[in-house]
Design an enzyme around this catalytic site. Structure first.
Site, mmCIF file in Angstrom:
data_model
loop_
_atom_site.group_PDB
_atom_site.id
_atom_site.type_symbol
_atom_site.label_atom_id
_atom_site.label_comp_id
_atom_site.label_asym_id
_atom_site.label_seq_id
_atom_site.Cartn_x
_atom_site.Cartn_y
_atom_site.Cartn_z
ATOM 1 N N GLY A 27 -2.827 -10.850 -19.298
ATOM 2 C CA GLY A 27 -3.802 -11.357 -20.263
ATOM 3 C C GLY A 27 -5.103 -11.822 -19.619
ATOM 4 N N GLY A 43 -0.125 -4.759 -17.523
ATOM 5 C CA GLY A 43 1.319 -4.647 -17.319
ATOM 6 C C GLY A 43 1.777 -3.214 -17.117
ATOM 7 N N LYS A 98 -3.716 1.894 -27.834
ATOM 8 C CA LYS A 98 -4.583 1.698 -28.997
ATOM 9 C C LYS A 98 -5.968 1.188 -28.648
ATOM 10 C CE LYS A 98 -1.187 0.859 -32.581
ATOM 11 N NZ LYS A 98 -0.707 -0.133 -33.550
ATOM 12 N N ARG A 152 5.886 -12.965 -8.717
ATOM 13 C CA ARG A 152 5.051 -14.157 -8.911
ATOM 14 C C ARG A 152 5.404 -15.257 -7.907
ATOM 15 N NH1 ARG A 152 4.805 -14.089 -15.553
ATOM 16 N NH2 ARG A 152 2.950 -12.790 -15.624
#
Ligand code: ADP
Ligand code: MG
Length: 400
Positions: A376, A353, A195, A38
């Protein structure tokens, strides 16, 4: 038609104070930065502005201090590591105060204290946004990873100063636009991961957007089970059968071809190279077996699909890739996508991720057109949600 002002539009910034929102939320271990990705991502923007003589004031958050100063979450801790990555001196400024900023000279770079030390940051309080805005003459947002949050330093402030997308933000927005905004067709999406429940909105959005939806990972088990396939002990959300059916119906109405695996890699225990490992047709999974990866025949068929496509967007591994050999399908299909990209026929954009980790494991991250590390924000973009930090940067053509 909307567009963004970029650093190409800032004009002469010599002596001007540029408030630059960056992502300095790096993982730390024993006081050292354990992954500086980052920090490095900010370099094009920060170097360009400093070289042009701007006074560069970096705005960021660090951890979750919940509106209170916390010494262990001070951006003072990131200042030395950042200085090392940037290769020039960096000041730390502990208060959002005009007098402190006034001591800086053109070309200087400073990090301002963790914006989340003030409750106004996460509340997007106009008073706090105003307090930040008076420190600068212009605002540059280079933190796509924080753009899904409407906070004072990502959204509020963009309405108070001339606002520009930084170079990393610009690259991200261009890649995402090429992948799902206005893509070359046919478009394929790979959606994997554990999921269905965590990616329902993604699946619903994609079926309306893409020509091929490739479903792998644990979520493929949920779809197979909904179709009446006995998936044994596999990770599957049986309570989501109706939801899975609805997604398949929506895909059919939208002319989106859904690809579920027809062979799978199974085992009786979830361990590296288990003795019970075998590959079988999806209809041959035994009651005491679990599906841990999609099979080689499925991968070959999917590679043929990708060869017909011009655009690929990928989120989620196809199997339990952390444990060998259940990374095989993800690695093989990622290598195909990378090769097609390098040959020039495919625009490939990936994010998430675990997806980024899997592409690194396959050694192909650099061969994709673009790999987003935004987590996100990337997922919310894949859901088709407007991102407040991006919306605030948009300008109409008529305004230009
Ligand atoms: P991302 O972080 O890229 O968005 P996710 O977090 O949704 O991806 O999913 C990644 C996880 O899914 C990994 O930990 C992987 O082991 C798991 N996974 C994938 N396939 C399976 C499977 N068949 N059974 C159990 N876990 C799986
Ligand atoms: Mg994950």
């Amino acid at each position: 038609m909307t567009s963004f002002r970029t650093l190409d539009d800032v004009g002469d910034v010599r002596g001007k104070r540029a408030l630059v929102r960056v992502d300095l939320n790096v993982p730390m271990q024993d006081g050292a930065v354990s992954d500086d990705t980052r920090l490095r991502a900010t370099l094009p923007t920060v170097t360009e502005l400093a070289d042009k003589g701007a006074i560069v004031l970096l705005l960021a958050h660090f951890g979750r201090p919940k509106g209170e100063p916390r010494p262990d979450m001070s951006l003072a801790l990131v200042t030395r590591p950042y200085e090392h990555v940037l290769g020039r001196p960096v000041r730390f400024i502990g208060e959002w105060d005009e007098a402190a900023v006034a001591t800086l000279a053109p070309g200087d770079v400073a990090i301002l204290e963790n914006a989340r030390f003030d409750p106004g940051e996460e509340a997007n309080d106009p008073a706090f946004a105003g307090r930040l805005a008076v420190l600068g003459d212009l605002y540059v947002d280079d933190a796509f990873s924080a753009a899904h949050r409407a906070h004072a330093s990502t959204e509020g402030i963009a309405h108070l100063l001339p606002a520009y997308a930084g170079r990393a933000m610009e690259a991200e927005l261009k890649a995402l636009e090429a992948a799902l905004g206005n893509p070359e067709r046919p478009v394929a999406a790979v959606v994997g991961g554990a999921k269905v429940s965590t990616k329902l909105a993604v699946l619903r959005h994609l079926v309306a957007k893409v020509d091929h939806l490739i479903i792998g990972g644990g979520m493929a088990n949920t779809f197979l089970a909904a179709r009446g396939v006995d998936v044994g002990k596999s990770l599957a959300e049986h309570d989501l059968a109706a939801t899975a059916e609805a997604i398949l119906d929506a895909a059919e109405r939208a002319n989106c071809t859904v690809h579920l695996p027809y062979d799978v890699v199974v085992a009786k225990e979830f361990a590296p190279n288990p003795p019970s490992l075998r590959t079988c047709n999806v209809h041959e999974v035994a009651a005491d077996e679990m599906i841990l990866d999609i099979g080689p025949a499925a991968v070959e068929a999917l590679a043929d699909v990708l060869k017909t496509c011009r655009t690929l967007v990928w989120n989620g591994p196809l199997g339990a890739f952390e444990t060998p050999p259940f990374d095989a399908a993800t690695v093989a299909l990622a290598r195909t996508a990378a090769a097609l990209t390098q040959e020039g026929g495919l625009v490939s954009v990936a994010g998430g991720g675990d997806t980024v980790a899997a592409l690194n494991q396959a050694g192909v991250a650099a061969d994709f057109t673009f790999v987003s590390t935004a987590g996100g924000a990337f997922l919310e973009w894949m859901e088709g949600k407007p991102l407040p930090g991006v919306e605030a940067l948009k300008i109409d053509r008529s305004e230009r």
